[in-house]
Design a protein around this motif. Structure first.
Motif, PDB file in Angstrom:
ATOM      1  N   PRO A  22       0.824  -1.222   0.000  1.00  0.00           N
ATOM      2  CA  PRO A  22       0.000   0.000   0.000  1.00  0.00           C
ATOM      3  C   PRO A  22       0.858   1.273   0.000  1.00  0.00           C
ATOM      4  O   PRO A  22       2.001   1.264   0.459  1.00  0.00           O
ATOM      5  CB  PRO A  22      -0.793  -0.091   1.304  1.00  0.00           C
ATOM      6  N   LEU A  23       0.252   2.363  -0.485  1.00  0.00           N
ATOM      7  CA  LEU A  23       0.909   3.667  -0.547  1.00  0.00           C
ATOM      8  C   LEU A  23       0.297   4.596   0.507  1.00  0.00           C
ATOM      9  O   LEU A  23      -0.917   4.804   0.522  1.00  0.00           O
ATOM     10  CB  LEU A  23       0.726   4.266  -1.947  1.00  0.00           C
ATOM     11  N   ILE A  24       1.150   5.113   1.380  1.00  0.00           N
ATOM     12  CA  ILE A  24       0.700   6.004   2.457  1.00  0.00           C
ATOM     13  C   ILE A  24       0.856   7.456   2.005  1.00  0.00           C
ATOM     14  O   ILE A  24       1.907   7.841   1.500  1.00  0.00           O
ATOM     15  CB  ILE A  24       1.537   5.783   3.747  1.00  0.00           C
ATOM     16  N   GLY A  25      -0.198   8.255   2.191  1.00  0.00           N
ATOM     17  CA  GLY A  25      -0.098   9.699   2.004  1.00  0.00           C
ATOM     18  C   GLY A  25       0.135  10.345   3.362  1.00  0.00           C
ATOM     19  O   GLY A  25      -0.047   9.701   4.394  1.00  0.00           O
ATOM     20  N   PHE A  26       0.547  11.601   3.401  1.00  0.00           N
ATOM     21  CA  PHE A  26       0.802  12.222   4.704  1.00  0.00           C
ATOM     22  C   PHE A  26       0.647  13.733   4.675  1.00  0.00           C
ATOM     23  O   PHE A  26       0.573  14.351   3.610  1.00  0.00           O
ATOM     24  CB  PHE A  26       2.201  11.843   5.228  1.00  0.00           C
ATOM     25  N   THR A  27       0.647  14.289   5.876  1.00  0.00           N
ATOM     26  CA  THR A  27       0.622  15.737   6.043  1.00  0.00           C
ATOM     27  C   THR A  27       1.321  16.099   7.347  1.00  0.00           C
ATOM     28  O   THR A  27       1.457  15.246   8.228  1.00  0.00           O
ATOM     29  CB  THR A  27      -0.831  16.258   6.099  1.00  0.00           C
ATOM     30  N   GLY A  28       1.763  17.324   7.475  1.00  0.00           N
ATOM     31  CA  GLY A  28       2.161  17.845   8.775  1.00  0.00           C
ATOM     32  C   GLY A  28       0.891  18.236   9.515  1.00  0.00           C
ATOM     33  O   GLY A  28      -0.118  18.561   8.893  1.00  0.00           O
ATOM     34  N   ALA A  29       0.912  18.182  10.842  1.00  0.00           N
ATOM     35  CA  ALA A  29      -0.246  18.600  11.647  1.00  0.00           C
ATOM     36  C   ALA A  29      -0.174  20.116  11.850  1.00  0.00           C
ATOM     37  O   ALA A  29       0.889  20.728  11.695  1.00  0.00           O
ATOM     38  CB  ALA A  29      -0.246  17.865  12.979  1.00  0.00           C
ATOM     39  N   PRO A  30      -1.303  20.730  12.219  1.00  0.00           N
ATOM     40  CA  PRO A  30      -1.327  22.200  12.313  1.00  0.00           C
ATOM     41  C   PRO A  30      -0.247  22.804  13.211  1.00  0.00           C
ATOM     42  O   PRO A  30       0.447  23.738  12.786  1.00  0.00           O
ATOM     43  CB  PRO A  30      -2.736  22.480  12.852  1.00  0.00           C
ATOM     44  N   TRP A  31      -0.063  22.308  14.432  1.00  0.00           N
ATOM     45  CA  TRP A  31       0.922  22.929  15.317  1.00  0.00           C
ATOM     46  C   TRP A  31       2.336  22.840  14.734  1.00  0.00           C
ATOM     47  O   TRP A  31       3.095  23.815  14.762  1.00  0.00           O
ATOM     48  CB  TRP A  31       0.869  22.340  16.737  1.00  0.00           C
ATOM     49  N   THR A  32       2.702  21.699  14.190  1.00  0.00           N
ATOM     50  CA  THR A  32       4.049  21.540  13.617  1.00  0.00           C
ATOM     51  C   THR A  32       4.246  22.513  12.452  1.00  0.00           C
ATOM     52  O   THR A  32       5.292  23.161  12.333  1.00  0.00           O
ATOM     53  CB  THR A  32       4.253  20.079  13.182  1.00  0.00           C
ATOM     54  N   LEU A  33       3.227  22.649  11.602  1.00  0.00           N
ATOM     55  CA  LEU A  33       3.342  23.580  10.471  1.00  0.00           C
ATOM     56  C   LEU A  33       3.372  25.024  10.956  1.00  0.00           C
ATOM     57  O   LEU A  33       4.165  25.835  10.465  1.00  0.00           O
ATOM     58  CB  LEU A  33       2.182  23.355   9.489  1.00  0.00           C
TER      59      LEU A  33
ATOM     60  N   VAL B 163      -0.472  11.532   9.862  1.00  0.00           N
ATOM     61  CA  VAL B 163      -0.404  12.946  10.254  1.00  0.00           C
ATOM     62  C   VAL B 163       0.792  13.117  11.193  1.00  0.00           C
ATOM     63  O   VAL B 163       0.848  12.497  12.254  1.00  0.00           O
ATOM     64  CB  VAL B 163      -1.721  13.379  10.941  1.00  0.00           C
ATOM     65  N   PHE B 164       1.763  13.930  10.765  1.00  0.00           N
ATOM     66  CA  PHE B 164       2.998  14.130  11.532  1.00  0.00           C
ATOM     67  C   PHE B 164       2.895  15.361  12.440  1.00  0.00           C
ATOM     68  O   PHE B 164       2.950  16.491  11.959  1.00  0.00           O
ATOM     69  CB  PHE B 164       4.194  14.355  10.600  1.00  0.00           C
TER      70      PHE B 164
ATOM     71  N   GLU C 136      -4.579  22.159  24.365  1.00  0.00           N
ATOM     72  CA  GLU C 136      -5.253  23.333  23.804  1.00  0.00           C
ATOM     73  C   GLU C 136      -4.923  23.575  22.328  1.00  0.00           C
ATOM     74  O   GLU C 136      -5.795  23.935  21.545  1.00  0.00           O
ATOM     75  CB  GLU C 136      -4.918  24.597  24.610  1.00  0.00           C
ATOM     76  N   PHE C 137      -3.663  23.371  21.937  1.00  0.00           N
ATOM     77  CA  PHE C 137      -3.239  23.826  20.605  1.00  0.00           C
ATOM     78  C   PHE C 137      -2.930  22.709  19.607  1.00  0.00           C
ATOM     79  O   PHE C 137      -2.685  22.975  18.447  1.00  0.00           O
ATOM     80  CB  PHE C 137      -2.018  24.744  20.728  1.00  0.00           C
ATOM     81  N   SER C 138      -2.894  21.466  20.066  1.00  0.00           N
ATOM     82  CA  SER C 138      -2.608  20.391  19.120  1.00  0.00           C
ATOM     83  C   SER C 138      -3.744  19.379  19.036  1.00  0.00           C
ATOM     84  O   SER C 138      -4.341  19.174  17.970  1.00  0.00           O
ATOM     85  CB  SER C 138      -1.307  19.677  19.495  1.00  0.00           C
ATOM     86  N   LEU C 139      -4.050  18.736  20.156  1.00  0.00           N
ATOM     87  CA  LEU C 139      -5.020  17.639  20.168  1.00  0.00           C
ATOM     88  C   LEU C 139      -6.371  17.967  19.514  1.00  0.00           C
ATOM     89  O   LEU C 139      -6.868  17.160  18.718  1.00  0.00           O
ATOM     90  CB  LEU C 139      -5.210  17.156  21.617  1.00  0.00           C
ATOM     91  N   PRO C 140      -6.977  19.138  19.815  1.00  0.00           N
ATOM     92  CA  PRO C 140      -8.284  19.399  19.197  1.00  0.00           C
ATOM     93  C   PRO C 140      -8.220  19.393  17.672  1.00  0.00           C
ATOM     94  O   PRO C 140      -9.163  18.952  17.014  1.00  0.00           O
ATOM     95  CB  PRO C 140      -8.652  20.803  19.701  1.00  0.00           C
ATOM     96  N   TYR C 141      -7.111  19.862  17.123  1.00  0.00           N
ATOM     97  CA  TYR C 141      -6.972  19.909  15.662  1.00  0.00           C
ATOM     98  C   TYR C 141      -6.700  18.531  15.089  1.00  0.00           C
ATOM     99  O   TYR C 141      -7.208  18.183  14.023  1.00  0.00           O
ATOM    100  CB  TYR C 141      -5.891  20.931  15.268  1.00  0.00           C
ATOM    101  N   LEU C 142      -5.898  17.731  15.802  1.00  0.00           N
ATOM    102  CA  LEU C 142      -5.660  16.354  15.351  1.00  0.00           C
ATOM    103  C   LEU C 142      -6.987  15.601  15.272  1.00  0.00           C
ATOM    104  O   LEU C 142      -7.258  14.886  14.305  1.00  0.00           O
ATOM    105  CB  LEU C 142      -4.699  15.637  16.311  1.00  0.00           C
ATOM    106  N   ARG C 143      -7.810  15.770  16.304  1.00  0.00           N
ATOM    107  CA  ARG C 143      -9.122  15.095  16.342  1.00  0.00           C
ATOM    108  C   ARG C 143     -10.033  15.599  15.240  1.00  0.00           C
ATOM    109  O   ARG C 143     -10.674  14.818  14.546  1.00  0.00           O
ATOM    110  CB  ARG C 143      -9.803  15.375  17.684  1.00  0.00           C
ATOM    111  N   ASP C 144     -10.086  16.911  15.100  1.00  0.00           N
ATOM    112  CA  ASP C 144     -10.940  17.540  14.097  1.00  0.00           C
ATOM    113  C   ASP C 144     -10.570  17.042  12.695  1.00  0.00           C
ATOM    114  O   ASP C 144     -11.451  16.731  11.888  1.00  0.00           O
ATOM    115  CB  ASP C 144     -10.753  19.055  14.224  1.00  0.00           C
TER     116      ASP C 144
END
Ligand code: 1CP
Length: 366
Positions: free
Chosen positions: A150-161, A216-217, A231-239
């Motif tokens: 399989p081929l995995i796609g990815f993104t940086g998460a909001p806080w890291t970016l 998601v990195f 406050e600044f990471s988890l809610p966005y990861l979940r969303d």
């Protein structure tokens, strides 16, 4: 739209689904294994393709991305591949200029300094236009892999970016970005929300283009404490996970999602309840305690210290056996706790992959 490029139904049939089954909590005939940064400078053939070319020009060439993604699969029996790209293509799509400088890493020409600078970002990002080259790379690669894995796609998460967009590059303290969290919490949330919106479109587009799993990195989770992370990471990861899944469901699609929040061991329980099928771990967490803390809720991925690849092969094999015994062979994907480094010996990467396959086959037979 990228859907027209080549229709998904044309893709070759998948022959090795051990990675996808483990991601769904099953116990395949062997534990699947892949490595973060498996396409990278530790391979001479990678350095050859990259030589003399601009990094982001390479990212914008579907043919180059495809070739770099396939290279490690020719050498090692990895059970998954990850598309060659970078997390910083998103800030670029939002209108920021980023260069990859040799010896320095990613460098932003004009990083965000104050909340007013958010106005410089594109308010509405047409992901299908700005990141079309990634979608093309995924579609091409999915064909050229010929169903091997399989081929995995990815993104940086909001806080890291966000941290890269404010720091302007790599950083040890991340104090400029963290200053925003303490001094400009509302603007921080505004930026994180803008990023999350682009990321959702980007991930959905990657699946439409042919990605069979998504990672998601959140590589900079560890510089936050538990309070700031909540406050600044988890809610966005979940969303992100919830919205991507809802959007895919509408199209009758469903791919496993992996979250890698590096050094966020303090949040392991919360990460295991964040709508991701897989939680990827760095090497600071003991496999057994990770299982105890997450129960049957998620599959786990990781987590050998990449530096263990500097050890002699027999020792690598020993370390892998203990790691497998700790995680168990059900709902487990072997990987490193972070990416491979350029000075690592490809032979030892092969020894790591073989050790996972050999030891797990013995453990599963018992
Ligand atoms: O010229 C080169 O080849 C430079 C090295 C390199 C490579 C191979 C960079 C620069 N990016 C990449 C590709 C890349 N980046 C992949 C490809 C696929 C694979 O894993 O095989 C992936 C998944 C990434 C993701 C990425 N980029 C992350 C998240 C993962 C992680 O390492 O935590 C991060 C933080 C980046 C930023 C980045 N890109 C490159 C560098 C040197 C960095 C880190 C800079 C820093 O913060 O110090």
């Amino acid at each position: 739209s990228n859907n027209d490029f080549i229709l998904p139904k044309d893709f070759p049939e998948l022959k090795n689904d051990t990675f996808l089954r483990a991601a769904r909590g099953e116990e395949p005939e062997h534990v699947p294994v892949w490595c973060m940064r498996q396409a990278g400078r530790y391979l001479p053939e990678f350095r050859e393709i990259r030589a003399g070319k601009d990094f982001f020009d390479t990212c914008r060439s579907p043919e180059n991305c495809c070739e770099l993604t396939l290279q490690p699969l020719r050498r090692f029996p990895f059970d998954a591949s990850i598309i060659f790209s970078d997390i910083l293509v998103i800030p670029q799509a939002m209108g920021m200029e980023v260069q990859m400088l040799t010896g320095k890493g990613p460098t932003f020409t004009d990083p965000l300094k104050e909340p007013e600078d958010l106005q410089r970002l594109r308010a509405k990002v047409d992901v299908n236009k700005e990141l079309d080259y990634v979608f093309k790379a995924i579609t091409l690669t999915r064909h050229k892999i010929e169903g091997k894995v399989p081929l995995i796609g990815f993104t940086g998460a909001p806080w890291t970016l966000m941290s890269y967009m404010i720091e302007g590059g790599g950083s040890t303290t991340h104090s400029k970005a963290k200053r925003w969290l303490y001094r400009h919490p509302d603007s921080s949330h505004m930026l994180l929300k803008m990023l999350a919106d682009v990321i959702v479109e980007y991930l959905v587009g990657q699946v439409a283009a042919g990605a069979q799993a998504l990672q998601v990195f959140e590589s900079h989770a560890g510089i936050l404490g538990p309070v700031e992370f909540r406050e600044f990471s988890l809610p966005y990861l979940r969303d992100i996970a919830r919205r991507v899944k809802d959007r895919l469901k509408e199209k009758g699609q469903d791919v496993p999602m992996i979250v890698f929040a590096k050094d966020a061991h303090y949040a392991l329980e919360e990460l295991s309840e964040s709508h991701y099928e897989v939680v990827s771990l760095d090497w600071t967490i003991d496999p057994r305690s990770a299982r105890e803390r997450t129960g049957e809720k998620v599959s786990l991925q990781g987590n050998m210290d990449p530096c263990a690849l500097y050890a002699p092969k027999e020792q690598i094999s020993d370390i892998v056996r203990k790691m497998l015994e700790g995680f168990g062979t059900r709902g487990y994907i072997a990987n490193l706790g972070h990416g491979l480094y350029p000075d690592m010996d490809p032979e030892n990467v092969g020894a790591f992959v073989d050790a996972v396959h050999q030891h797990s086959k013995l453990l599963i037979k018992q």
